[in-house]
Design a protein around this motif. Structure first.
Motif, mmCIF file in Angstrom:
data_model
loop_
_atom_site.group_PDB
_atom_site.id
_atom_site.type_symbol
_atom_site.label_atom_id
_atom_site.label_comp_id
_atom_site.label_asym_id
_atom_site.label_seq_id
_atom_site.Cartn_x
_atom_site.Cartn_y
_atom_site.Cartn_z
ATOM 1 N N ALA A 9 4.492 3.520 3.317
ATOM 2 C CA ALA A 9 3.227 2.787 3.251
ATOM 3 C C ALA A 9 3.077 2.284 1.824
ATOM 4 O O ALA A 9 3.168 3.066 0.873
ATOM 5 C CB ALA A 9 2.055 3.687 3.624
ATOM 6 N N ILE A 10 2.876 0.982 1.681
ATOM 7 C CA ILE A 10 2.703 0.370 0.360
ATOM 8 C C ILE A 10 1.278 -0.146 0.249
ATOM 9 O O ILE A 10 0.802 -0.893 1.107
ATOM 10 C CB ILE A 10 3.687 -0.790 0.129
ATOM 11 C CG1 ILE A 10 5.126 -0.290 0.191
ATOM 12 C CG2 ILE A 10 3.412 -1.463 -1.213
ATOM 13 C CD1 ILE A 10 6.168 -1.386 0.048
ATOM 14 N N ILE A 11 0.623 0.256 -0.833
ATOM 15 C CA ILE A 11 -0.720 -0.209 -1.136
ATOM 16 C C ILE A 11 -0.627 -0.992 -2.441
ATOM 17 O O ILE A 11 -0.458 -0.402 -3.504
ATOM 18 C CB ILE A 11 -1.700 0.972 -1.257
ATOM 19 C CG1 ILE A 11 -1.689 1.797 0.034
ATOM 20 C CG2 ILE A 11 -3.103 0.476 -1.605
ATOM 21 C CD1 ILE A 11 -2.393 3.135 -0.072
ATOM 22 N N PRO A 21 -13.635 -8.562 -10.650
ATOM 23 C CA PRO A 21 -12.875 -7.710 -11.582
ATOM 24 C C PRO A 21 -13.045 -6.219 -11.288
ATOM 25 O O PRO A 21 -14.146 -5.756 -10.996
ATOM 26 C CB PRO A 21 -13.473 -8.075 -12.944
ATOM 27 C CG PRO A 21 -14.001 -9.465 -12.761
ATOM 28 C CD PRO A 21 -14.507 -9.505 -11.338
ATOM 29 N N GLY A 22 -11.933 -5.518 -11.327
ATOM 30 C CA GLY A 22 -11.945 -4.075 -11.112
ATOM 31 C C GLY A 22 -12.232 -3.656 -9.687
ATOM 32 O O GLY A 22 -12.569 -2.504 -9.430
ATOM 33 N N LYS A 23 -12.044 -4.573 -8.724
ATOM 34 C CA LYS A 23 -12.439 -4.281 -7.338
ATOM 35 C C LYS A 23 -11.740 -3.059 -6.749
ATOM 36 O O LYS A 23 -12.343 -2.314 -5.989
ATOM 37 C CB LYS A 23 -12.213 -5.487 -6.441
ATOM 38 C CG LYS A 23 -10.751 -5.846 -6.231
ATOM 39 C CD LYS A 23 -10.608 -7.090 -5.399
ATOM 40 C CE LYS A 23 -9.150 -7.521 -5.364
ATOM 41 N NZ LYS A 23 -9.015 -8.874 -4.879
ATOM 42 N N ASN A 24 -10.476 -2.832 -7.085
ATOM 43 C CA ASN A 24 -9.741 -1.725 -6.474
ATOM 44 C C ASN A 24 -10.222 -0.343 -6.895
ATOM 45 O O ASN A 24 -9.936 0.644 -6.226
ATOM 46 C CB ASN A 24 -8.244 -1.872 -6.759
ATOM 47 C CG ASN A 24 -7.657 -3.057 -6.025
ATOM 48 O OD1 ASN A 24 -7.840 -3.212 -4.829
ATOM 49 N ND2 ASN A 24 -6.969 -3.912 -6.749
ATOM 50 N N VAL A 25 -10.964 -0.290 -8.007
ATOM 51 C CA VAL A 25 -11.483 1.006 -8.470
ATOM 52 C C VAL A 25 -13.001 1.088 -8.340
ATOM 53 O O VAL A 25 -13.593 2.121 -8.668
ATOM 54 C CB VAL A 25 -11.053 1.313 -9.927
ATOM 55 C CG1 VAL A 25 -9.536 1.415 -10.010
ATOM 56 C CG2 VAL A 25 -11.570 0.265 -10.889
ATOM 57 N N LEU A 33 -12.438 2.171 -4.090
ATOM 58 C CA LEU A 33 -11.974 1.385 -2.947
ATOM 59 C C LEU A 33 -10.557 1.752 -2.536
ATOM 60 O O LEU A 33 -10.270 1.932 -1.351
ATOM 61 C CB LEU A 33 -12.065 -0.108 -3.283
ATOM 62 C CG LEU A 33 -11.685 -1.073 -2.165
ATOM 63 C CD1 LEU A 33 -12.624 -0.943 -0.980
ATOM 64 C CD2 LEU A 33 -11.685 -2.494 -2.697
ATOM 65 N N ILE A 34 -9.664 1.897 -3.498
ATOM 66 C CA ILE A 34 -8.257 2.184 -3.176
ATOM 67 C C ILE A 34 -8.080 3.531 -2.476
ATOM 68 O O ILE A 34 -7.160 3.714 -1.681
ATOM 69 C CB ILE A 34 -7.358 2.095 -4.430
ATOM 70 C CG1 ILE A 34 -5.889 2.085 -4.009
ATOM 71 C CG2 ILE A 34 -7.668 3.192 -5.426
ATOM 72 C CD1 ILE A 34 -4.945 1.712 -5.098
ATOM 73 N N ALA A 35 -8.974 4.462 -2.726
ATOM 74 C CA ALA A 35 -8.860 5.803 -2.132
ATOM 75 C C ALA A 35 -8.918 5.756 -0.609
ATOM 76 O O ALA A 35 -8.263 6.561 0.063
ATOM 77 C CB ALA A 35 -9.947 6.719 -2.673
ATOM 78 N N TRP A 36 -9.670 4.822 -0.060
ATOM 79 C CA TRP A 36 -9.798 4.737 1.395
ATOM 80 C C TRP A 36 -8.448 4.449 2.052
ATOM 81 O O TRP A 36 -8.089 5.081 3.056
ATOM 82 C CB TRP A 36 -10.832 3.675 1.768
ATOM 83 C CG TRP A 36 -12.212 4.078 1.355
ATOM 84 C CD1 TRP A 36 -12.852 3.742 0.191
ATOM 85 C CD2 TRP A 36 -13.098 4.944 2.061
ATOM 86 N NE1 TRP A 36 -14.087 4.339 0.139
ATOM 87 C CE2 TRP A 36 -14.268 5.073 1.280
ATOM 88 C CE3 TRP A 36 -13.026 5.609 3.271
ATOM 89 C CZ2 TRP A 36 -15.350 5.852 1.681
ATOM 90 C CZ3 TRP A 36 -14.111 6.381 3.679
ATOM 91 C CH2 TRP A 36 -15.247 6.494 2.890
ATOM 92 N N SER A 37 -7.681 3.529 1.512
ATOM 93 C CA SER A 37 -6.363 3.208 2.078
ATOM 94 C C SER A 37 -5.381 4.357 1.877
ATOM 95 O O SER A 37 -4.593 4.670 2.773
ATOM 96 C CB SER A 37 -5.813 1.922 1.457
ATOM 97 O OG SER A 37 -6.609 0.822 1.830
ATOM 98 N N ILE A 38 -5.430 4.975 0.711
ATOM 99 C CA ILE A 38 -4.544 6.112 0.445
ATOM 100 C C ILE A 38 -4.816 7.230 1.447
ATOM 101 O O ILE A 38 -3.891 7.784 2.059
ATOM 102 C CB ILE A 38 -4.724 6.634 -0.995
ATOM 103 C CG1 ILE A 38 -4.237 5.590 -2.007
ATOM 104 C CG2 ILE A 38 -4.005 7.964 -1.189
ATOM 105 C CD1 ILE A 38 -4.640 5.892 -3.448
ATOM 106 N N SER A 114 -9.112 -3.894 2.430
ATOM 107 C CA SER A 114 -9.424 -3.755 3.865
ATOM 108 C C SER A 114 -9.501 -2.263 4.192
ATOM 109 O O SER A 114 -8.633 -1.714 4.860
ATOM 110 C CB SER A 114 -8.345 -4.426 4.718
ATOM 111 O OG SER A 114 -8.267 -5.800 4.436
ATOM 112 N N PRO A 115 -10.539 -1.594 3.716
ATOM 113 C CA PRO A 115 -10.599 -0.133 3.845
ATOM 114 C C PRO A 115 -11.091 0.383 5.190
ATOM 115 O O PRO A 115 -10.987 1.579 5.447
ATOM 116 C CB PRO A 115 -11.600 0.252 2.751
ATOM 117 C CG PRO A 115 -12.546 -0.902 2.719
ATOM 118 C CD PRO A 115 -11.670 -2.113 2.959
#
Length: 140
Positions: A9-11, A21-25, A33-38, A114-115
């Motif tokens: 799985a690649i995120i 700016p900074g949307k992934n964190v 935000l990134i934690a949901w996909s992980i 897309s969480p």
């Protein structure tokens, strides 16, 4: 692993968003935000490795805190507005092949923006993919 096939799985999460700016964190319901996909990737019993490809030390630290693999920081040329997702995926696959000759049968792309996934979405998608592969073999 599913039926002996390995799954990566690649995120992809670069730091340089111009639109937000900074949307992934940014926090979403108490988590970056990134934690949901992980977390969804880690819930899958089929995914062998959950990799975050990023150019940001901050994103890498957050990804590691949430138990993702971040073995490298993405090169600058793959962190631009014009860099393709395909090139980011190819870079990650090449990294594993060059590191230890490891190859994956399936690659799952999970965009951090897309969480909203159900807990079993990845499992069901992989089961559907594997079933379609089995069906193709039995027809051909």
């Amino acid at each position: 692993m599913i039926n002996g096939k390995s799954i990566l799985a690649i995120i992809p999460a670069r730091a340089g968003s111009k639109g937000l700016p900074g949307k992934n964190v940014r926090m979403l319901c108490g988590k970056p935000l990134i934690a949901w996909s992980i977390e969804k990737a880690l819930l899958s019993s089929y995914v062998d490795t959950t990799l975050v490809s990023t150019d940001s030390a901050e994103i890498a630290d957050i990804a590691r805190e949430h138990k993702a693999t971040v073995p490298f920081l993405r090169p600058p040329e793959l962190a631009t507005d014009i860099a393709s997702t395909y090139d980011v995926i190819r870079h990650a696959l090449r990294y594993y092949q060059e590191l230890d000759g490891r190859e994956f049968d399936y690659t799952v792309l999970l965009e951090p923006t897309s969480p909203l996934r159900e807990d079993d979405d990845i499992e069901r998608m992989l089961l559907t993919l594997e079933q379609s592969q089995q069906d193709r073999k039995s027809v051909g």
